[in-house]
Design an enzyme around this catalytic site. Structure first.
Site, short mmCIF file in Angstrom:
data_model
loop_
_atom_site.label_atom_id
_atom_site.label_comp_id
_atom_site.label_asym_id
_atom_site.label_seq_id
_atom_site.Cartn_x
_atom_site.Cartn_y
_atom_site.Cartn_z
N MET A 38 -9.10 67.73 -25.00
CA MET A 38 -9.16 66.13 -25.46
C MET A 38 -10.27 65.82 -24.82
O MET A 38 -9.92 64.54 -24.51
CB MET A 38 -7.64 65.96 -24.59
N GLU A 43 -15.44 69.82 -14.59
CA GLU A 43 -15.54 71.61 -14.61
C GLU A 43 -14.71 72.49 -15.09
O GLU A 43 -14.87 73.98 -15.42
CB GLU A 43 -15.85 71.77 -12.78
N GLY A 44 -13.21 72.26 -15.12
CA GLY A 44 -12.26 73.28 -15.41
C GLY A 44 -12.83 73.51 -17.07
O GLY A 44 -12.86 74.71 -17.55
N HIS A 45 -12.89 72.74 -17.71
CA HIS A 45 -13.08 72.61 -19.36
C HIS A 45 -14.03 73.50 -19.16
O HIS A 45 -14.19 74.15 -20.10
CB HIS A 45 -13.19 71.62 -19.67
N GLY A 155 -6.48 77.36 -19.67
CA GLY A 155 -6.47 77.47 -18.49
C GLY A 155 -5.65 77.72 -17.95
O GLY A 155 -4.53 77.24 -18.55
N GLN A 161 1.41 76.54 -21.48
CA GLN A 161 1.22 76.13 -22.47
C GLN A 161 0.98 77.58 -23.05
O GLN A 161 0.16 77.65 -23.59
CB GLN A 161 -0.50 75.10 -22.39
N VAL A 184 -9.52 75.35 -11.65
CA VAL A 184 -11.12 75.07 -11.22
C VAL A 184 -10.24 73.45 -10.26
O VAL A 184 -9.41 72.74 -10.62
CB VAL A 184 -12.31 74.74 -11.65
P1 AMP Z 1 -7.21 69.47 -21.93
O1 AMP Z 1 -8.58 68.39 -22.09
O2 AMP Z 1 -6.10 68.89 -20.47
O3 AMP Z 1 -6.25 69.91 -23.29
O4 AMP Z 1 -8.03 70.74 -21.14
C1 AMP Z 1 -8.22 71.95 -22.38
C2 AMP Z 1 -8.14 72.61 -21.72
O5 AMP Z 1 -8.71 73.18 -20.18
C3 AMP Z 1 -6.68 73.78 -21.61
O6 AMP Z 1 -6.77 75.48 -22.04
C4 AMP Z 1 -6.55 73.27 -19.76
O7 AMP Z 1 -5.57 74.59 -19.31
C5 AMP Z 1 -8.29 73.75 -18.85
N1 AMP Z 1 -8.14 72.85 -18.41
C6 AMP Z 1 -7.97 71.62 -17.40
N2 AMP Z 1 -8.25 71.75 -16.48
C7 AMP Z 1 -8.80 72.53 -15.81
C8 AMP Z 1 -8.61 73.14 -14.62
N3 AMP Z 1 -9.15 72.67 -13.64
N4 AMP Z 1 -9.24 74.19 -14.50
C9 AMP Z 1 -9.54 75.13 -16.00
N5 AMP Z 1 -8.67 75.16 -16.90
C10 AMP Z 1 -8.46 74.05 -16.74
#
Ligand code: AMP
Length: 291
Positions: A38, A43-45, A155, A161, A184
């Protein structure tokens, strides 16, 4: 020295154009990796994107704040956005295609079809956010149809999810491998989240309670505690002592299917959701019993 890529990232807003671009890559034999996001990337993404770049021949990232996964009282309008910065990150990494549809492209007027993973969608996150997983599954299935990825990256941060997406993929015989990568974290252990920017300075400090109570739970399990009630009680006590935190739920569940456990045997997933004012944060850990 940074070597300039020959081909810069392709940015596409239209479904038909994405399909054509991917068809071309597939017919030249490339495997497609897909990372749905989104936006407001961190860094997670980026860890998901890097893995896709390592493992597949052509990496697609979507940036779409999906309205169907937000409840009527949730933060759809305020959800943080920074397309320029996101694009800079993705260009730097060497992503091949960024898909940025607008809402009407994904949900044209008269849209009526939704995907539900029954039961699993109603617990924990689903109970606190009714309709959330229906929106997630619907958009992810649409993306899978449009992008036709060989591998899609998610993630562990959003543990429920990932379990639900895997279930949908299995039940609907979708031909895509789901890879779930570790959470992360910041230096103090707080899981990176786009929503962390909503926190005040004091709330940000207090937010380390999520990882701290999960670490405590992990230690308890490793020391032989098998009773989810005892662990939940200790986590609840820790969160209760943090005045800025309001507990939403603690889940101690089976790693594979998210069913609540009466007793921890070998392995469990412990998840927690906590409010700081209006900001709701989630985190989880997989714990292993040593006995
Ligand atoms: P979002 O933009 O929040 O929908 O997240 C997109 C993807 O990034 C999803 O698969 C999340 O689980 C993953 N994600 C979000 N935060 C983290 C994180 N801290 N570490 C690893 N993956 C993450």
């Amino acid at each position: 020295m940074r070597i300039k890529k020959e081909n810069s990232v392709e940015v596409i807003a239209k479904i038909s154009a994405v399909k054509a671009a991917i068809e071309k890559q597939k017919s030249s034999g490339k495997s497609i990796g897909f990372v749905p996001t989104m936006g407001f990337l961190h860094e997670g993404h980026l860890s998901l994107v890097r893995e896709s770049l390592r493992r597949t021949g052509y990496t697609v990232v979507s940036i779409f704040v999906n309205p169907t996964q937000f409840g009527p009282k949730e933060d759809l309008q305020e959800y943080p956005r920074n397309l320029e910065k996101d694009m800079a990150f993705l260009e730097e990494l060497g992503v091949d295609l960024v898909f940025i549809p607008d809402t009407l492209e994904m949900y044209p007027e008269g849209f009526k079809t939704y995907v539900e993973v029954t039961d699993l969608q109603d617990n924990f996150e689903g109970r606190s956010r009714p309709g959330h997983f229906r929106g997630v599954c619907t958009v992810v299935l649409k993306f899978f149809e449009i992008i036709n990825p060989d591998v899609a990256y998610f993630g562990q941060k959003d543990a429920q999810q990932s379990v639900i997406i895997k279930k949908m993929v299995g039940d609907l015989n979708l031909d895509v491998e789901i890879q779930v990568l570790p959470t992360v974290r910041e230096k103090d252990g707080l899981a990176l989240s786009s929503r962390n920017v909503y926190l005040t300075k004091d709330q940000r400090k207090a937010a380390s309670i999520l990882v701290n109570c999960l670490r405590k739970a992990k230690n308890m399990v490793e020391a032989g505690e098998k009773d989810p009630y005892v662990i939940t009680k200790e986590m609840t006590r820790m969160i209760g002592r943090q005045t800025l935190a309001d507990l939403d739920y603690i889940a101690i569940v089976d790693v594979g299917n998210f069913e609540p456990l009466d007793k921890i045997k070998k392995e469990a997933l412990i998840a927690v959701a906590v409010y700081f004012g209006k900001v709701r944060l989630i985190d989880n850990m997989i714990v292993q019993s040593k006995e």
